[in-house]
Structure formats: structure tokens, C-alpha cells
Motif scaffolding. Sequence first.
Motif, PDB file in Angstrom:
ATOM      1  N   TYR A 314      81.941 -13.340  -0.995  1.00 32.68           N
ATOM      2  CA  TYR A 314      81.926 -13.427  -2.592  1.00 32.68           C
ATOM      3  C   TYR A 314      82.473 -14.333  -3.856  1.00 32.68           C
ATOM      4  O   TYR A 314      82.179 -14.417  -4.259  1.00 32.68           O
ATOM      5  N   GLU A 315      83.406 -14.694  -2.720  1.00 33.04           N
ATOM      6  CA  GLU A 315      84.313 -15.222  -3.720  1.00 33.04           C
ATOM      7  C   GLU A 315      83.902 -16.868  -2.969  1.00 33.04           C
ATOM      8  O   GLU A 315      83.710 -17.431  -4.209  1.00 33.04           O
ATOM      9  N   GLU A 316      82.644 -16.858  -2.435  1.00 37.86           N
ATOM     10  CA  GLU A 316      81.795 -18.253  -2.117  1.00 37.86           C
ATOM     11  C   GLU A 316      80.717 -18.629  -2.841  1.00 37.86           C
ATOM     12  O   GLU A 316      80.315 -19.732  -3.638  1.00 37.86           O
ATOM     13  N   GLN A 317      80.397 -17.378  -4.151  1.00 40.02           N
ATOM     14  CA  GLN A 317      79.370 -16.959  -4.531  1.00 40.02           C
ATOM     15  C   GLN A 317      79.921 -17.120  -5.423  1.00 40.02           C
ATOM     16  O   GLN A 317      79.147 -17.642  -6.759  1.00 40.02           O
ATOM     17  N   LYS A 318      81.256 -16.911  -6.228  1.00 42.46           N
ATOM     18  CA  LYS A 318      82.003 -16.931  -7.374  1.00 42.46           C
ATOM     19  C   LYS A 318      82.014 -18.201  -8.109  1.00 42.46           C
ATOM     20  O   LYS A 318      82.275 -18.925  -8.910  1.00 42.46           O
ATOM     21  N   ALA A 319      81.987 -19.205  -6.781  1.00 40.81           N
ATOM     22  CA  ALA A 319      83.228 -20.996  -6.871  1.00 40.81           C
ATOM     23  C   ALA A 319      81.315 -21.260  -7.722  1.00 40.81           C
ATOM     24  O   ALA A 319      81.797 -22.217  -8.576  1.00 40.81           O
ATOM     25  N   LEU A 320      80.704 -21.257  -6.704  1.00 42.45           N
ATOM     26  CA  LEU A 320      79.395 -21.353  -7.052  1.00 42.45           C
ATOM     27  C   LEU A 320      78.936 -21.692  -8.578  1.00 42.45           C
ATOM     28  O   LEU A 320      77.672 -22.127  -9.015  1.00 42.45           O
ATOM     29  N   ARG A 321      78.682 -20.176  -9.054  1.00 42.38           N
ATOM     30  CA  ARG A 321      78.879 -20.128 -10.726  1.00 42.38           C
ATOM     31  C   ARG A 321      79.840 -20.794 -11.876  1.00 42.38           C
ATOM     32  O   ARG A 321      79.378 -21.062 -12.725  1.00 42.38           O
ATOM     33  N   ARG A 322      80.810 -21.697 -11.116  1.00 45.42           N
ATOM     34  CA  ARG A 322      81.969 -22.401 -11.781  1.00 45.42           C
ATOM     35  C   ARG A 322      81.035 -23.700 -12.398  1.00 45.42           C
ATOM     36  O   ARG A 322      80.528 -24.214 -12.284  1.00 45.42           O
ATOM     37  N   GLY A 323      81.583 -23.593 -14.015  1.00 44.75           N
ATOM     38  CA  GLY A 323      80.907 -25.088 -14.769  1.00 44.75           C
ATOM     39  C   GLY A 323      79.985 -24.942 -15.950  1.00 44.75           C
ATOM     40  O   GLY A 323      78.326 -23.594 -15.337  1.00 44.75           O
ATOM     41  N   LYS A 324      79.854 -25.353 -17.063  1.00 49.77           N
ATOM     42  CA  LYS A 324      79.052 -24.815 -17.557  1.00 49.77           C
ATOM     43  C   LYS A 324      76.788 -25.260 -17.073  1.00 49.77           C
ATOM     44  O   LYS A 324      76.079 -24.306 -17.989  1.00 49.77           O
TER      45      LYS A 324
END
Length: 343
Positions: A314-324
Motif C-alpha cells: 500500500y505505501e508504495e502505491q500511495k507514493a506513486l499517486r503523489r503529485g499533480k
Amino acid sequence: MQLYNKLSAKEREALIEEAGLERLTLSFYQYAHVGNPQIFRDHLFIHWSELDVLGRIYVAREGINAQLSVPAPNFNKFKTHLDSITFLEGVRLNIAREQDDKSFLKLKIKVRDKILADGLNDETFDVTNKGVHVDAATFNELIEDPNTILVDMRNHYESEIGHFKNAITPDVDTFRDSLDIIEEDLKPHKEDKKLVMYCTGGIRCEKASAYYKHKGFKNVYQLEGGIIEYARQVEECKLENKFLGKNFVFDHRRAEKIGEEVISNCHQCGKPCDTHVNCANEACHLLFIQCEECAQKMENCCSDECVTINRLPYEEQKALRRGKQNSNKIFKKGRSEALIYKK
């Protein structure tokens, strides 16, 4: 005083199951002059929270647009509250054809510049000079007239799974995209044809009919109450149903069945299917049509890339979603190149 939702969707879902009450899904809209939308919004939130109303509601200086659910035992109290508001007294409520107790899981009432994102400057034309509202029986007669042009005012992903026969279904992503395209395509028929429009519940046609009259169309009609009310009248009055397939709705149900036909295909394998899903990869969340076999094979994702991402911690998925840049990819509807059989 609490003026916003504090519970997560999962917590609210558990409470709905615990209560065990039947809920009614409905929608309504009303154009009106709202002096202070923020005060009106807070007033609604306070009263509707007490009635356990859930849904997505937009309030603006031009009125209100609401899709919501209410516990059946509280419906009369809810209606009484609506009737206590001057411009909502007797407002038409579009009751969903197919009910689902979990159609909405939060109460969200938002103040917007407009209750409908139409991209129009309302000061340039008379928004009250609307088209002729017609009931289901009259609508059926009109669309069989060779001098009628029938136009679906919804978006491509809505009309793909269901529409009236012989309707023009613009290949657009948003309502605002459709307005000028339709006007340009139908320009030669502004005086010699009847322009008949329909949408989900009526609100898009309400604005579009005034816009097209302003643009010079002489004979403009709109289906009163949209597809939702049409389906109710067809059933109640034993009329011929001229709608093919499903009616797309903007809640957790995603659609309700109107006609018996399946007129669309799975976007991944091409077999007949009219079930919309969102890609399980939250960084994508693409809305597309997927059959049960493909859902199992693709782990509820739209592409192999999304399957790979969805398997990550989950944490890796969350990191991929960061940024506009990444967030801008979310909520696209059926336009991915990964979908071989998209419309």
C-alpha cells in the motif's frame, strides 16, 4: 457544531448495515436565486444530518443540484423540510428505479459557482426562456416524427450503455463539450426541425434548451424529469419503452436497468456487457466496462500495468499517486489506449 462528514465510507457502510433500514435513492434540482449559498449549505447539512441523509449535493447562487439517499422512515420528514424552503416547495423528486441502501456513503454538500458545470456565461442569454417540457407519452410521439432530431445531452460513457433509439449521442467527455458541437452540427436545421433533448434527470436539458433557443433554434423540447421520470411514467402508464439498455447514474450503483437490451461491450474482450467499474489501481481509477471473466483475469484492473501496481504494498502505491501530474490521470472515463474494445 459539526458541519462536515467525519465518518469514512467504510464506517458509514457498517452503520447502514447495523441500522437495517431501507433507504430511498433520489435526485432533484431547482434553479433559483440563493442569496447566501454558504448559509443555505450549512442549513441543509444541519437538518439533513439529523435525518441521516447521505449524498452529493451542489449549492450555488443559481440553485441546488442533489443526488442523495434517505432512510425510508425519514422520507416524509425530509419532504416536509424541502417544502419548508420556499423555492423547493413541491419540487419534483426523481425516485430511483432500482434501489440500493449503499448508493451513497457520505453526506457531501458543496458550494459551487454553478450547480452544473456548463461553461456558459448566463448573463449573455435568458436562462428562463426554456424549451417545452414534455411527458413520456408526448416524448414517444415526438421522437417518431420524421421532423424531429433527438439528441442525448449526456456524455459518451453514459450513452454507451443506454440511449433512446435513433438518438444522436455526441462523443464528448463533459456537458460543456457537447453544447457547441451540437449547435454546429445542427445549424442547418434551426428552423425546419424539432430539437428534442433528454438527459438523466432533466438538469442538463434545462440549461441547454435555453441556450439553443438563444442560438436561434425555433422548436426546442426537453424530456421532463429525464430518463428517470420517463421510466417511471412508462411503467405506471403502460407506455412503450423506447429506451435501450441501462441508465448511467452517479452513485455507487453506477446504472439502473431501463430496457432489456445489452447494447455495449466489455472494453477488454469485446463480449456483450454493460457493467461499469473503476480500475482497482487507485492511481488510475479509470471508469470502464468490464465483464466478470475479465474482472477475474485482470484482478479488477484496466491494464497489465495497473495489475502490477495494484499488487504492490500500500505505501508504495500511495507514493506513486503523489503529485499533480499523477492526480490528473485519475477519473478519466473509458479513454485508455489499453482498452482494445473501447467505443
